[in-house]
Design a protein around this motif. Structure first.
Motif, mmCIF file in Angstrom:
data_model
loop_
_atom_site.group_PDB
_atom_site.id
_atom_site.type_symbol
_atom_site.label_atom_id
_atom_site.label_comp_id
_atom_site.label_asym_id
_atom_site.label_seq_id
_atom_site.Cartn_x
_atom_site.Cartn_y
_atom_site.Cartn_z
ATOM 1 N N PHE A 188 1.710 5.401 -0.033
ATOM 2 C CA PHE A 188 1.272 6.704 0.439
ATOM 3 C C PHE A 188 0.888 7.531 -0.783
ATOM 4 O O PHE A 188 1.638 7.606 -1.757
ATOM 5 N N ASP A 190 0.853 -1.184 0.000
ATOM 6 C CA ASP A 190 0.000 0.000 0.000
ATOM 7 C C ASP A 190 0.889 1.233 0.000
ATOM 8 O O ASP A 190 1.740 1.388 0.862
ATOM 9 N N THR A 199 2.570 1.868 11.555
ATOM 10 C CA THR A 199 2.491 3.217 11.012
ATOM 11 C C THR A 199 2.739 4.197 12.148
ATOM 12 O O THR A 199 2.128 4.086 13.204
ATOM 13 N N PHE A 213 -3.797 6.617 1.596
ATOM 14 C CA PHE A 213 -2.997 5.505 1.108
ATOM 15 C C PHE A 213 -3.789 4.748 0.040
ATOM 16 O O PHE A 213 -5.007 4.898 -0.050
#
Length: 70
Positions: free
Chosen positions: A19, A17, A52, A41
Protein backbone atom coordinates in the motif's frame (compact mmCIF):
# COMPACT_ATOMS: atom_id res chain seq x y z
CA UNK A 1 -21.69 13.04 9.81
CA UNK A 2 -18.05 12.02 9.75
CA UNK A 3 -16.44 8.93 8.27
CA UNK A 4 -13.18 7.14 8.91
CA UNK A 5 -11.27 5.38 6.15
CA UNK A 6 -9.89 1.96 7.08
CA UNK A 7 -7.89 0.00 4.52
CA UNK A 8 -6.74 -3.58 4.48
CA UNK A 9 -5.41 -6.16 2.07
CA UNK A 10 -5.46 -9.81 3.04
CA UNK A 11 -3.87 -12.34 0.73
CA UNK A 12 -0.53 -14.13 0.60
CA UNK A 13 -0.13 -13.01 -3.02
CA UNK A 14 -0.90 -9.40 -2.10
CA UNK A 15 2.03 -9.42 0.32
CA UNK A 16 4.30 -8.59 -2.63
CA UNK A 17 2.38 -5.41 -3.44
CA UNK A 18 2.52 -2.69 -0.82
CA UNK A 19 0.00 0.00 0.00
CA UNK A 20 1.44 3.38 -1.01
CA UNK A 21 -1.20 6.03 -0.36
CA UNK A 22 -4.88 6.89 -0.42
CA UNK A 23 -7.27 9.80 -0.63
CA UNK A 24 -8.62 10.44 1.95
CA UNK A 25 -5.55 9.30 3.83
CA UNK A 26 -5.70 5.98 5.67
CA UNK A 27 -7.06 6.12 9.24
CA UNK A 28 -8.24 9.70 8.70
CA UNK A 29 -11.55 11.21 9.78
CA UNK A 30 -13.43 13.57 7.48
CA UNK A 31 -16.66 15.55 7.76
CA UNK A 32 -19.38 14.10 5.55
CA UNK A 33 -19.12 11.18 3.19
CA UNK A 34 -16.45 11.10 0.47
CA UNK A 35 -17.78 11.04 -3.10
CA UNK A 36 -14.99 8.61 -3.93
CA UNK A 37 -11.78 7.23 -2.53
CA UNK A 38 -8.60 6.32 -4.35
CA UNK A 39 -6.02 3.75 -3.31
CA UNK A 40 -2.45 3.43 -4.64
CA UNK A 41 -0.45 0.20 -4.46
CA UNK A 42 2.98 -0.75 -5.81
CA UNK A 43 1.45 -3.35 -8.17
CA UNK A 44 -1.76 -4.98 -9.34
CA UNK A 45 -3.76 -6.57 -6.52
CA UNK A 46 -4.90 -10.16 -6.74
CA UNK A 47 -8.64 -10.60 -7.26
CA UNK A 48 -10.92 -12.98 -5.42
CA UNK A 49 -13.16 -12.95 -2.39
CA UNK A 50 -11.62 -11.18 0.59
CA UNK A 51 -8.42 -10.36 -1.35
CA UNK A 52 -8.98 -6.65 -0.74
CA UNK A 53 -11.64 -5.13 1.50
CA UNK A 54 -12.31 -1.40 1.80
CA UNK A 55 -14.37 -0.06 4.69
CA UNK A 56 -15.74 3.44 5.17
CA UNK A 57 -16.79 3.61 8.81
CA UNK A 58 -19.26 6.19 10.15
CA UNK A 59 -19.31 7.58 13.68
CA UNK A 60 -21.47 4.67 14.91
CA UNK A 61 -18.96 2.11 13.63
CA UNK A 62 -21.08 0.95 10.67
CA UNK A 63 -19.45 0.26 7.31
CA UNK A 64 -21.12 2.70 4.90
CA UNK A 65 -19.15 1.76 1.77
CA UNK A 66 -21.52 1.29 -1.19
CA UNK A 67 -19.66 -1.86 -2.30
CA UNK A 68 -16.75 -2.75 -0.01
CA UNK A 69 -15.48 -5.42 -2.44
CA UNK A 70 -15.02 -3.15 -5.48
Amino acid sequence: MSASVVLGAASPAAAHDDFVSSYPTADSTINGSPDEISLMFTGTLTGGDDATVVEVIDESGANVAVDPRR
